[in-house]
Design an enzyme around this catalytic site. Structure first.
Site, short mmCIF file in Angstrom:
data_model
loop_
_atom_site.label_atom_id
_atom_site.label_comp_id
_atom_site.label_asym_id
_atom_site.label_seq_id
_atom_site.Cartn_x
_atom_site.Cartn_y
_atom_site.Cartn_z
N LYS A 77 0.84 -1.21 0.00
CA LYS A 77 0.00 0.00 0.00
C LYS A 77 0.87 1.25 0.00
CE LYS A 77 -1.62 1.75 3.98
NZ LYS A 77 -1.39 3.19 4.20
N ASN A 78 1.91 1.27 0.83
CA ASN A 78 2.67 2.51 1.00
C ASN A 78 3.68 2.75 -0.11
OD1 ASN A 78 1.09 3.01 3.16
ND2 ASN A 78 2.61 2.38 4.69
N ARG A 98 -4.06 10.00 3.86
CA ARG A 98 -2.79 10.70 4.05
C ARG A 98 -2.11 10.95 2.70
NH1 ARG A 98 0.18 14.05 7.02
NH2 ARG A 98 2.38 13.52 7.11
N CYS A 129 -4.86 8.22 9.24
CA CYS A 129 -5.19 7.64 10.55
C CYS A 129 -4.79 8.61 11.66
CB CYS A 129 -4.43 6.33 10.74
SG CYS A 129 -5.16 4.99 9.79
N ARG A 153 0.48 14.38 12.32
CA ARG A 153 0.59 14.20 10.85
C ARG A 153 0.88 15.52 10.11
NH1 ARG A 153 -1.55 9.06 9.71
NH2 ARG A 153 0.25 8.88 8.33
N ASP A 184 5.05 19.82 7.23
CA ASP A 184 6.04 20.91 7.15
C ASP A 184 7.29 20.53 6.37
OD1 ASP A 184 6.28 19.22 9.55
OD2 ASP A 184 8.12 20.37 9.87
N ASP A 211 4.40 0.55 11.86
CA ASP A 211 3.12 -0.01 11.39
C ASP A 211 2.89 -1.44 11.87
OD1 ASP A 211 3.17 1.64 8.12
OD2 ASP A 211 2.73 2.35 10.14
N ARG A 262 -8.67 0.06 4.47
CA ARG A 262 -7.80 1.05 3.80
C ARG A 262 -6.48 0.41 3.40
NH1 ARG A 262 -7.29 6.50 7.00
NH2 ARG A 262 -5.81 6.69 5.30
C1 EPZ Z 1 3.88 6.89 6.03
O1 EPZ Z 1 3.21 7.92 6.70
C2 EPZ Z 1 2.90 5.74 5.98
N1 EPZ Z 1 1.71 6.16 5.26
C3 EPZ Z 1 2.54 5.33 7.40
O2 EPZ Z 1 1.73 4.16 7.28
C4 EPZ Z 1 3.80 4.94 8.16
O3 EPZ Z 1 3.44 4.68 9.51
C5 EPZ Z 1 4.79 6.09 8.11
O4 EPZ Z 1 5.05 6.46 6.75
C6 EPZ Z 1 6.11 5.73 8.76
O5 EPZ Z 1 6.63 4.58 8.16
C7 EPZ Z 1 1.76 6.20 3.91
O6 EPZ Z 1 2.77 5.90 3.30
C8 EPZ Z 1 0.50 6.62 3.23
P1 EPZ Z 1 6.29 9.99 8.01
P2 EPZ Z 1 3.83 9.41 6.72
O7 EPZ Z 1 6.27 11.24 7.21
O8 EPZ Z 1 4.50 9.67 5.43
C9 EPZ Z 1 6.80 13.41 11.21
C10 EPZ Z 1 -0.05 2.77 7.67
O9 EPZ Z 1 -0.45 2.22 8.69
N2 EPZ Z 1 6.63 14.35 10.09
O10 EPZ Z 1 7.35 8.99 7.79
O11 EPZ Z 1 2.78 10.34 7.19
C11 EPZ Z 1 5.52 12.66 11.52
O12 EPZ Z 1 4.67 13.41 12.38
C12 EPZ Z 1 0.37 4.21 7.71
O13 EPZ Z 1 0.10 2.21 6.55
C13 EPZ Z 1 6.87 15.71 10.30
O14 EPZ Z 1 7.18 16.12 11.41
O15 EPZ Z 1 4.91 9.25 7.88
C14 EPZ Z 1 6.04 11.41 12.20
O16 EPZ Z 1 6.29 11.69 13.56
C15 EPZ Z 1 0.19 4.81 9.09
N3 EPZ Z 1 6.72 16.57 9.28
C16 EPZ Z 1 7.38 11.16 11.48
O17 EPZ Z 1 7.70 12.39 10.84
C17 EPZ Z 1 6.37 16.16 8.01
O18 EPZ Z 1 6.29 17.00 7.09
C18 EPZ Z 1 7.31 10.08 10.42
O19 EPZ Z 1 6.23 10.39 9.56
C19 EPZ Z 1 6.14 14.78 7.80
C20 EPZ Z 1 6.28 13.89 8.86
#
Ligand code: EPZ
Length: 431
Positions: free
Chosen positions: A22-23, A93, A117, A122, A125, A306, A398
């Protein structure tokens, strides 16, 4: 609202086919619009989030055609509109990948701010910081839209303060047709990052270093059509591996890349399971009682966030106490209260859950709070004595294709029900 009704305590046994990731597919479907030719994507998982992205691509004018169950042809040459306001897109997302793809190709995009989710704040920035570094103006518009526009996109050095899967993929999309070289530092290294980079390279992009923390993208004039197959879903596979562990079963996940599952296999071995790796399979044979251990979620190759809820269910049934530290998201323990309804014993303090193993669960009515927690509650119900119900399974759909069907395929007594009458019929059937 649909629910799963489950009769637990049935050891799961057999082989289960794992769908596309999915991701990975969410970024790849958006990237597919960046060529003015047909792109064929294979092994597309039939999950709600992927279907929502495909509907949104059609809504802005792309030609989208399913040529087989898991194969879709996408032609972005007919895109006429850079505003993505498709209703459902606000709930997922991955809507943010449409910003990166449209900005990268058309230098303009107006997209509803992403949903996703409820596992933490989320923010986006880091995405915005990267778009601006490439030369784009970014505005947050009334009505919950982000608007990006650039006269020209120029390669830049972008350092991610936090390792971010979404921002890493999004900046690969936005920079692959920029002028000059972009360097992404402190980049995410997940298998799906590599998959998106490989996909873009088959379209003519020039991306090196994906899978390491420094990714170099040399902008190219244009991208061309391709045919590409998505990697298998690491998290779906891990979920079925833990289903074997918590039901005392023997399950083989098929069509997987064992290396992507290493951190999960290692933990299951620590907990006393036998794990056998084949070329494209991983077999998990559960022992009679799982042993406690500690988990800390980290960006890849660490233990995936995850998989945290699913592993916490296994630890709740282990002998002894375990500690689960969630270092990626700030609100990913919402399922702990639901586990307590089954007899689970855990205490959450900030980003850490202190779990005391119990001898067993007994069936209860549960509510899925998000995608992975929902899947974890299904695993808990499969381990529980008696009948359980998991409500709000829309979250689970999802990210899992035919979750109940695949579980039935390895012996689970589980059905999707939409009424008390259906539930009653299931209860009579399973006795
Ligand atoms: C992706 O989310 C996945 N979703 C998530 O899977 C997964 O948990 C996550 O990556 C981490 O592996 C999709 O790919 C659609 P991140 P994403 O940006 O991109 C912070 C599932 O269950 N952050 O890696 O949103 C954020 O708050 C879902 O399949 C910022 O601060 O995750 C978090 O603490 C849930 N600023 C950390 O980084 C930003 O601009 C990691 O988030 C972006 C993120």
């Amino acid at each position: 609202m649909s629910s799963y009704i489950i009769k637990g305590k049935v050891p799961l046994r057999g082989k289960v086919h794992i769908s596309g990731a999915k991701n990975a597919v969410l970024g790849i479907l958006a990237a597919a619009t960046m060529a003015d030719e047909t792109v064929t994507v294979e092994n597309v998982p039939d999950v709600n989030d992927a279907n929502v992205v495909l509907e949104a691509l059609s809504a802005i004018g792309a030609k989208v055609k399913h040529t087989a169950a898991h194969t879709v042809d996408i032609d972005g040459s007919t895109i006429s509109n850079y505003t993505v306001d498709y209703e459902s897109i606000r709930r997922i997302r991955a809507s943010y990948y449409l910003i990166g793809a449209l900005l990268g190709k058309y230098k303009e995009a107006k997209v509803a701010l992403p949903g996703g989710c409820d596992i933490g704040s989320r923010p986006i920035d880091l995405h915005i910081k990267g778009f601006k570094a490439l030369g784009a103006d970014v505005e947050l518009l009334p009505g919950g839209f982000i608007y990006v526009k650039a006269e020209k996109l120029t390669g830049a050095n972008i350092f991610f303060d936090t390792v971010s899967v979404g921002a890493t993929i999004n900046l690969m999309l936005a920079s692959c047709m920029a002028e000059g070289e972009t360097i992404l530092e402190n980049a995410a290294k997940e298998p799906h990052i590599v998959d998106v980079a490989n996909f873009l390279n088959t379209m003519g992009a020039n991306i090196k270093g994906a899978g390491t923390d420094i990714i170099r993208i040399k902008g190219v004039e244009k991208l061309h059509g391709t045919s590409y197959s998505i990697i298998p879903d690491q998290i779906e596979a891990g979920t079925f591996m833990i289903a074997a562990a918590v039901t005392g079963g023997d399950v083989t996940v098929c069509d997987v890349i064992p290396k992507h599952l290493e951190s999960i296999s290692a933990k299951l071995i620590e907990m006393g399971c036998i794990v056998e790796e084949g070329d494209e399979t991983v077999r998990v044979i559960a022992n009679d009682r799982l042993k406690a251990t500690n988990i800390k979620t980290l960006p890849y190759p660490g233990f995936p966030t995850d998989m945290q809820p699913q592993m916490a269910v296994a630890l709740s049934l282990a002998t002894g106490s375990s500690i689960v530290t969630e270092s990626v998201f700030e609100n990913r323990f919402r399922y702990i209260d639901e586990l307590a309804r089954l007899g689970g014993k855990a205490k959450v303090d900030g980003g850490t859950a202190y779990i005391e193993g119990v001898d067993g669960f007994s069936g209860a009515k549960l509510i899925a709070p998000d995608l992975r927690a929902g899947a974890a509650l299904v695993l808990a119900a499969l381990a529980a004595e008696g009948i359980s119900e998991v409500e709000d399974i829309v979250y689970i759909k999802r990210g899992y294709e035919d979750f109940a069907g695949k579980l039935r395929g390895i012996g689970a007594l589980i059905e999707e029900v939409n009424s008390e009458r259906d539930a009653q019929k299931f209860r009579l059937k399973v006795g």
